[in-house]
Design an enzyme around this catalytic site. Structure first.
Site, mmCIF file in Angstrom:
data_model
loop_
_atom_site.group_PDB
_atom_site.id
_atom_site.type_symbol
_atom_site.label_atom_id
_atom_site.label_comp_id
_atom_site.label_asym_id
_atom_site.label_seq_id
_atom_site.Cartn_x
_atom_site.Cartn_y
_atom_site.Cartn_z
ATOM 1 N N GLU A 274 -27.050 45.339 55.738
ATOM 2 C CA GLU A 274 -26.135 46.363 56.268
ATOM 3 C C GLU A 274 -25.945 46.249 57.788
ATOM 4 O O GLU A 274 -26.369 47.121 58.550
ATOM 5 C CB GLU A 274 -26.608 47.762 55.843
ATOM 6 C CG GLU A 274 -26.597 47.908 54.325
ATOM 7 C CD GLU A 274 -26.759 49.333 53.818
ATOM 8 O OE1 GLU A 274 -27.046 50.242 54.618
ATOM 9 O OE2 GLU A 274 -26.583 49.540 52.593
ATOM 10 N N GLU A 379 -27.439 45.212 46.325
ATOM 11 C CA GLU A 379 -28.223 46.458 46.369
ATOM 12 C C GLU A 379 -27.453 47.617 45.763
ATOM 13 O O GLU A 379 -26.258 47.780 46.007
ATOM 14 C CB GLU A 379 -28.614 46.809 47.811
ATOM 15 C CG GLU A 379 -29.570 48.001 47.891
ATOM 16 C CD GLU A 379 -29.916 48.386 49.327
ATOM 17 O OE1 GLU A 379 -30.235 47.479 50.115
ATOM 18 O OE2 GLU A 379 -29.847 49.583 49.656
#
Length: 536
Positions: A274, A379
């Site tokens: 991220e 994820e």
């Protein structure tokens, strides 16, 4: 209380659907139930007041599956999980020469070929490892068997955080010695050496299939960062090509070296978990900010060449590892530069903002622009949004969210799907910033017990039946319906179809394979089925 294997009276044998004789609707439904044989053991159900049940496991009992075998020619296997409590229950049906049903027709189109699958799995975080290791050796073994063995759902992917993340109980990196640009003090702490690595080895030993590992970093050492902290808004100091960036790239190689010393090799690394998180002021846990332009230059000038010139040149590099909302622009920026593109094998995506990002406009468009760069879901978890309860033991809805996401991803060229924590405690942790979430397996340490949630079985409807190398093919519906469906051809030549019904209505359907004939069946409300058959 210890659980023993349930008796036939406690859990009656599944009866299948031979009783359905509505010939006008479906013709004779030729499915008969297969009793629990050899190693397979039924779910020991428990309700916590949510929409479905968990299956209770401890050191002496855990539900299991038989090793997968193909049905005889002319027959098909149907594995069923339902909100009412069935868990991957097997029944067999006969393939018909002619169609007798009048409901929905799903036609396999084997010549319409799409992506080949890499696989399915979850993450061995510090939190997952702490929970799994807190179980007795017998219970721990059954938990890992449930995920990785032929008696379980046969995961073939494990994600490994590089050092700490929010699902750790402390913050650390592998080199917290200031200005150690030679990384002389790089070392793996106990979290790796005593927690994650032994469990990964145990998983690999239990697995019949080849298991692929991929790693993701959350933060660099703070002395490489503009803000000098593991969290909050901060990027690498300097610019791509300089000492800070080269040191961070060499940190990846040191990590791969260290794990190789423990006889673990990686399939892939992601460039950063991220990367947009570290661009946000006050971000609560470990992060490292990159814009797409910064990631492009870091890959082109530092990470790409340093990996390629190491002994780990075969390790794949995945870019993005963030919300698909950022596509296709992020891919356009990075892959427009041939110096970066030559090092990038794939694009990893997270699911958290999928409700803002239609699959067609993001995954579909990215595949259209870059058909040779694979897409990989790295994820997902439920319970992370502020309005969501962290853990809902037995939630069928959360299982459906997983399988709906997996089918959607497969339909838009994604080659694999990775869950987040392999196991958490009933609170949804531990997590050092209390960012508690749900997991397919919840461990109750005090009772030496773990609970397999509907999410576990929804994932298993894909992971067990779709081995690496399977290829998605066309599956065309005769009309609109409430079903989510996908079909694939396995490397052994057999076919598999997954059918998810998120509605309350039973849906009669026929699956047509031009090579073998018609399979008459029904998709009950709130159910998921996997169908498996030989094509010759």
């Amino acid at each position: 209380m210890e659980l023993s294997s349930p008796s036939r009276e406690e859990y009656p044998m599944p009866r299948g659907r031979v009783g359905i004789m509505a010939a006008s609707l479906m013709g004779l439904l030729l499915l008969h139930t297969v009793s629990w044989v050899s190693g397979a053991r039924p779910c020991s159900p428990k309700s916590f007041g949510y929409s479905s049940v968990v299956c209770v496991c401890n050191g002496t009992y855990c539900d299991s599956l038989d090793p997968l075998t193909l049905p005889d020619p002319g027959t098909f296997s149907r594995f069923e999980s339902t909100r009412s409590g069935r868990r991957m229950e097997l029944s067999l049906g006969t393939i018909q020469a002619n169609r007798t049903g009048t409901g929905l027709l799903l036609t396999l189109q084997p010549d319409q070929k799409f992506q080949k699958v890499k696989g399915f799995g979850g993450a061995m975080t510090d939190a997952a490892a702490l929970n799994i290791l807190a179980l007795s050796p017998a219970a721990r073994n059954l938990l890992l068997k449930s995920y990785f063995s032929e008696e379980g759902i046969e995961y073939n992917i494990i994600r490994v955080p590089m050092a700490s993340c929010d699902f750790s109980i402390r913050t650390y990196t592998y080199d917290d010695s200031p200005d150690d640009f030679q990384l002389l003090n790089f070392s793996l702490p106990e979290e790796d050496v005593k927690l994650k690595i032994p469990l990964i080895h145990q998983a690999l030993e239990l697995a019949n299939r080849s298991v692929s590992l991929f790693a993701s970093p959350w933060t660099s050492p703070t002395w490489l960062k503009t803000n000098g902290a593991v969290n909050g808004k901060g990027t690498l100091k300097g610019q791509a090509g300089d000492l800070y960036h080269k040191t961070w790239a060499r940190y990846f190689v040191k990590f791969l070296d260290a794990y190789a010393e423990h006889k673990l090799r990686f399939w892939a690394v992601t460039a950063e978990n991220e990367p947009t998180a570290g661009l946000l002021t006050g971000y609560p846990f470990q992060c490292l900010g990159f814009t797409p332009e910064h990631q492009r230059d870091f890959i082109a000038r530092d990470l790409g060449p340093i990996l390629a010139n190491s002994t780990h040149r075969d390790v794949r590099l995945l870019m993005l590892d963030d919300q698909r909302l950022l596509l296709p622009r992020w891919a356009q920026v990075v892959l427009a530069d041939p110096e970066a593109a030559k090092y990038v094998h794939g694009i990893a995506v997270h699911w958290y903002l999928d409700f803002l990002a239609p699959a067609k406009a993001t995954l579909g468009e990215t595949h259209r622009l870059f058909p040779n760069t694979m897409l990989f879901a790295s994820e997902a978890c439920v319970g992370s949004k502020f309005w969501e309860q962290s853990v809902r033991l037995g939630s069928w809805d959360r299982g459906m969210r997983y399988s709906h996401s997996i089918i959607t991803n497969l339909l838009y060229h994604v080659v694999g799907w990775t869950d987040w924590n392999l196991a958490l405690n009933p609170e949804g942790g531990p997590n050092w910033v209390r960012n508690f979430v749900d997991s397919p397996i919840i461990v109750d340490i005090a009772k030496d017990t773990f609970y397999k949630q509907p999410m576990f079985y929804h994932l298993g409807h894909f992971s067990k039946f779709i081995p690496e190398g399977s290829q998605r093919v066309g599956l065309v519906a005769s009309k609109k319906s409430d079903l989510d469906t996908v079909a694939l051809l396995r490397p052994d030549g057999s076919a598999v179809a997954v059918v998810l019904n998120r509605s309350s209505k039973d849906v009669p359907l026929t699956i047509k394979d031009p090579a073998v004939g018609f399979m008459e069946t029904v998709s009950p409300g709130y159910s998921i089925h996997t169908y498996l058959w030989r094509r010759q």
